[in-house]
Design a protein around this motif. Sequence first.
Motif, PDB file in Angstrom:
ATOM      1  N   ASN A   1       0.149   9.884   6.758  1.00 48.63           N
ATOM      2  CA  ASN A   1       0.133   9.092   5.521  1.00 48.63           C
ATOM      3  C   ASN A   1       0.842   7.745   5.686  1.00 48.63           C
ATOM      4  OD1 ASN A   1      -1.213  11.165   4.075  1.00 48.63           O
ATOM      5  ND2 ASN A   1       0.749  12.204   3.734  1.00 48.63           N
ATOM      6  N   LEU A   2       0.602   7.116   6.851  1.00 46.35           N
ATOM      7  CA  LEU A   2       1.163   5.800   7.194  1.00 46.35           C
ATOM      8  C   LEU A   2       2.672   5.832   7.476  1.00 46.35           C
ATOM      9  CD1 LEU A   2      -0.738   3.639   4.549  1.00 46.35           C
ATOM     10  CD2 LEU A   2      -1.079   3.523   7.029  1.00 46.35           C
ATOM     11  N   ASP A   3       3.265   7.014   7.442  1.00 50.14           N
ATOM     12  CA  ASP A   3       4.711   7.145   7.657  1.00 50.14           C
ATOM     13  C   ASP A   3       4.954   7.901   8.964  1.00 50.14           C
ATOM     14  OD1 ASP A   3       7.419   7.397   7.512  1.00 50.14           O
ATOM     15  OD2 ASP A   3       7.462   8.563   5.651  1.00 50.14           O
ATOM     16  N   VAL A   4       4.774   7.201  10.088  1.00 54.92           N
ATOM     17  CA  VAL A   4       4.886   7.824  11.412  1.00 54.92           C
ATOM     18  C   VAL A   4       6.346   7.789  11.856  1.00 54.92           C
ATOM     19  CG1 VAL A   4       4.140   7.774  13.814  1.00 54.92           C
ATOM     20  CG2 VAL A   4       2.562   7.052  11.997  1.00 54.92           C
ATOM     21  N   PRO A   5       6.989   8.951  12.050  1.00 47.22           N
ATOM     22  CA  PRO A   5       8.400   8.976  12.467  1.00 47.22           C
ATOM     23  C   PRO A   5       8.577   8.420  13.872  1.00 47.22           C
ATOM     24  CG  PRO A   5       7.666  11.137  11.663  1.00 47.22           C
ATOM     25  CD  PRO A   5       6.442  10.311  11.873  1.00 47.22           C
TER      26      PRO A   5
ATOM     27  N   THR B   1       0.828  -1.210   0.000  1.00 43.51           N
ATOM     28  CA  THR B   1       0.000   0.000   0.000  1.00 43.51           C
ATOM     29  C   THR B   1       0.856   1.253   0.000  1.00 43.51           C
ATOM     30  OG1 THR B   1      -1.768  -1.169   1.191  1.00 43.51           O
ATOM     31  CG2 THR B   1      -1.812   1.237   1.238  1.00 43.51           C
ATOM     32  N   MET B   2       1.912   1.273   0.813  1.00 46.25           N
ATOM     33  CA  MET B   2       2.791   2.430   0.864  1.00 46.25           C
ATOM     34  C   MET B   2       3.569   2.593  -0.443  1.00 46.25           C
ATOM     35  SD  MET B   2       4.195   2.382   4.804  1.00 46.25           S
ATOM     36  CE  MET B   2       4.854   4.041   4.659  1.00 46.25           C
ATOM     37  N   THR B   3       3.891   1.483  -1.078  1.00 50.54           N
ATOM     38  CA  THR B   3       4.609   1.550  -2.349  1.00 50.54           C
ATOM     39  C   THR B   3       3.748   2.227  -3.426  1.00 50.54           C
ATOM     40  OG1 THR B   3       5.871  -0.452  -1.829  1.00 50.54           O
ATOM     41  CG2 THR B   3       5.719   0.167  -4.153  1.00 50.54           C
ATOM     42  N   ARG B   4       2.440   1.959  -3.392  1.00 52.83           N
ATOM     43  CA  ARG B   4       1.535   2.578  -4.375  1.00 52.83           C
ATOM     44  C   ARG B   4       1.271   4.049  -4.066  1.00 52.83           C
ATOM     45  NH1 ARG B   4      -0.933  -2.597  -3.536  1.00 52.83           N
ATOM     46  NH2 ARG B   4      -0.667  -3.920  -5.392  1.00 52.83           N
ATOM     47  N   GLY B   5       1.530   4.462  -2.818  1.00 51.87           N
ATOM     48  CA  GLY B   5       1.379   5.856  -2.445  1.00 51.87           C
ATOM     49  C   GLY B   5      -0.028   6.377  -2.678  1.00 51.87           C
ATOM     50  N   ALA B   6      -0.140   7.560  -3.288  1.00 55.52           N
ATOM     51  CA  ALA B   6      -1.444   8.185  -3.524  1.00 55.52           C
ATOM     52  C   ALA B   6      -2.302   7.389  -4.503  1.00 55.52           C
ATOM     53  CB  ALA B   6      -1.236   9.602  -4.055  1.00 55.52           C
ATOM     54  N   TRP B   7      -1.726   6.458  -5.226  1.00 56.45           N
ATOM     55  CA  TRP B   7      -2.465   5.641  -6.184  1.00 56.45           C
ATOM     56  C   TRP B   7      -3.010   4.347  -5.579  1.00 56.45           C
ATOM     57  CZ3 TRP B   7      -0.415   9.827  -7.893  1.00 56.45           C
ATOM     58  CH2 TRP B   7      -0.809  10.355  -9.111  1.00 56.45           C
ATOM     59  N   ALA B   8      -2.801   4.149  -4.277  1.00 58.02           N
ATOM     60  CA  ALA B   8      -3.439   3.016  -3.612  1.00 58.02           C
ATOM     61  C   ALA B   8      -4.943   3.248  -3.570  1.00 58.02           C
ATOM     62  CB  ALA B   8      -2.895   2.852  -2.199  1.00 58.02           C
ATOM     63  N   SER B   9      -5.703   2.185  -3.640  1.00 59.95           N
ATOM     64  CA  SER B   9      -7.159   2.346  -3.599  1.00 59.95           C
ATOM     65  C   SER B   9      -7.592   2.861  -2.235  1.00 59.95           C
ATOM     66  CB  SER B   9      -7.840   1.005  -3.881  1.00 59.95           C
ATOM     67  OG  SER B   9      -7.671   0.126  -2.792  1.00 59.95           O
ATOM     68  N   ASP B  10      -8.738   3.539  -2.206  1.00 62.11           N
ATOM     69  CA  ASP B  10      -9.254   4.071  -0.938  1.00 62.11           C
ATOM     70  C   ASP B  10      -9.462   2.958   0.077  1.00 62.11           C
ATOM     71  OD1 ASP B  10      -9.188   6.612  -1.933  1.00 62.11           O
ATOM     72  OD2 ASP B  10     -11.329   6.701  -2.431  1.00 62.11           O
ATOM     73  N   ASP B  11      -9.980   1.822  -0.404  1.00 67.59           N
ATOM     74  CA  ASP B  11     -10.235   0.699   0.506  1.00 67.59           C
ATOM     75  C   ASP B  11      -8.927   0.172   1.095  1.00 67.59           C
ATOM     76  OD1 ASP B  11     -12.928   0.890   0.073  1.00 67.59           O
ATOM     77  OD2 ASP B  11     -13.035  -0.787  -1.344  1.00 67.59           O
ATOM     78  N   ASP B  12      -7.908  -0.009   0.250  1.00 59.60           N
ATOM     79  CA  ASP B  12      -6.623  -0.509   0.746  1.00 59.60           C
ATOM     80  C   ASP B  12      -5.995   0.480   1.721  1.00 59.60           C
ATOM     81  OD1 ASP B  12      -6.857  -2.792  -0.725  1.00 59.60           O
ATOM     82  OD2 ASP B  12      -5.467  -2.184  -2.319  1.00 59.60           O
TER      83      ASP B  12
END
Length: 526
Positions: free
Chosen positions: A346-350, A312-323
């Motif tokens: 955006n799933l990237d919590v430091p 999902t993170m690899t697809r970034g903004a192009w990941a589906s809303d459901d995923d």
Amino acid sequence: MPRFRTSPSRLWLGIPFVLTIQLVLGSPQAGWAKDEAPADGVKEETTTLKLEDAGRSIPVETRVVTQHEVTVKGEKIPYEATVGTLPVWDGEGKPIATLFYTYYRRTDVEDAERRPLLISFNGGPGSASVWMHLAYTGPRMINIDDEGYPVQPYGLHENPHSILDVADIVYVNPVNTGYSRVVGEKVNASQFFGVNQDISYLAEWINTFVTRVNRWQSPKYLIGESYGTTRVSGLAYKLQDSQWMYLNGVILVSPTDLGIDREGPVGAANRLPYYAATAWYHNKLSKKLQQQDLLEVLEQAEKFTIDKLLPTMTRGAWASDDDRQEAIKTYAKYSGLSEAVVAQHNLDVPTNFFWKELLRDEGQTIGRLDSRYKGIDRQDAGNSPDFNAELASWLHSFTPAVNWYFPNELKFKTDVKYNMFGPVGRWDRNGDRTGENLRQAMAMNPYLKVMIQSGYYDGACTYFDAKYTMWHLDPSGRMKDRLSYKGYRGGHMMYLRSEDIELANDDIREFIKASLPKEGTPARYE
């Protein structure tokens, strides 16, 4: 209690001009054999120094030898402790630095030259070789409680789990750590302070040391912690390539990335299993997850990380809303953070935010190197803790112990400051190929095996990153049987827990025994 065979005559080694130093220790460049010791009955003399001659300096070369005994696993083990300094030479054979070391040698063995030798480094890269020395593998250990917190009175006691029963150990302090120092006014210190510079001069120093103590025939091992894993991974190859010294094993404790690429989504996703471990420890997960054992929770978090989160993170903004929504929900489930916070990042919590956020509602922060430790900040707001709670705790117990140990038990006395963390300038990290160096060393040496040790609550060198390092150290997979991983329920220095120091030392003990080939076994590929 330690017992002393030789009398160091209450020498203070801080001022090399004192006549007593020359009487006992000889010329700074004089060699010494394995069984030599300072002479007994040396007359103590006093010299008055002029102001311009005084100062906090340390002899380029010196040593003090004392005799001791420790009980390990019910067995009394006599040993000799040699503590001193040994030079780093330049190309013309002149000393440009001196390294402080402590060498423990078991004295009741018949074939001492064939006994394993473990060469130990800590990290930093500006850290003294004190942490594993006085809390993990050595014969003496600091006074702490069962979870690793400092207790008073400060001091040390026997380490019943030391690996001195199976291997001799030397603890090495790189330049500007411990009592190690650059010598000479015109020496360019930058030649010591970088990934490859560090490896180069230490390989030369190890050659000198091994020759001095007559250990070329011994099976040899390197152990490094944190940045020390970068150091020993590079040394494994450098020793073979430039010193023609071959190893039996390398032990990586809380390893760094070793130059193995994990930028972007991989690095971000890999944090989650560590977050899960920490949230579980602080009881921040759901009741269902809290009722499960830590390792069960981590198995689930790792599977989600690899199978769902990373794609999902690899697809970034192009990941589906459901995923994306499912990833946010599950990330929150295993991290102990709210879905809103995870979404905002955006799933990237430091990691620094995680250390501040997890216990924010309780008015506390958590430690970086060991997230079991709690801290208190000036205010609850903010994106990172004010200080490293775990490091403050560790310095609380280690610093008084090490500064007492050397002058009182090992009889090494100096006015030079013991640098727990020394000045190493702007460390040159260019050209870090230490993971590849280690892989090549293994490929060139069929005897060489590697073990990784990690604590689940380490937020600086996370356990899942350590697994990732192992998975990608040898892309061919042909040396998988020579790589192993061990995890523990502590942090960066997992051995501070009484349960883990026994387990982790037993793992080292078994690793050493398993990496000693049967006599006459050739080092070759079939």
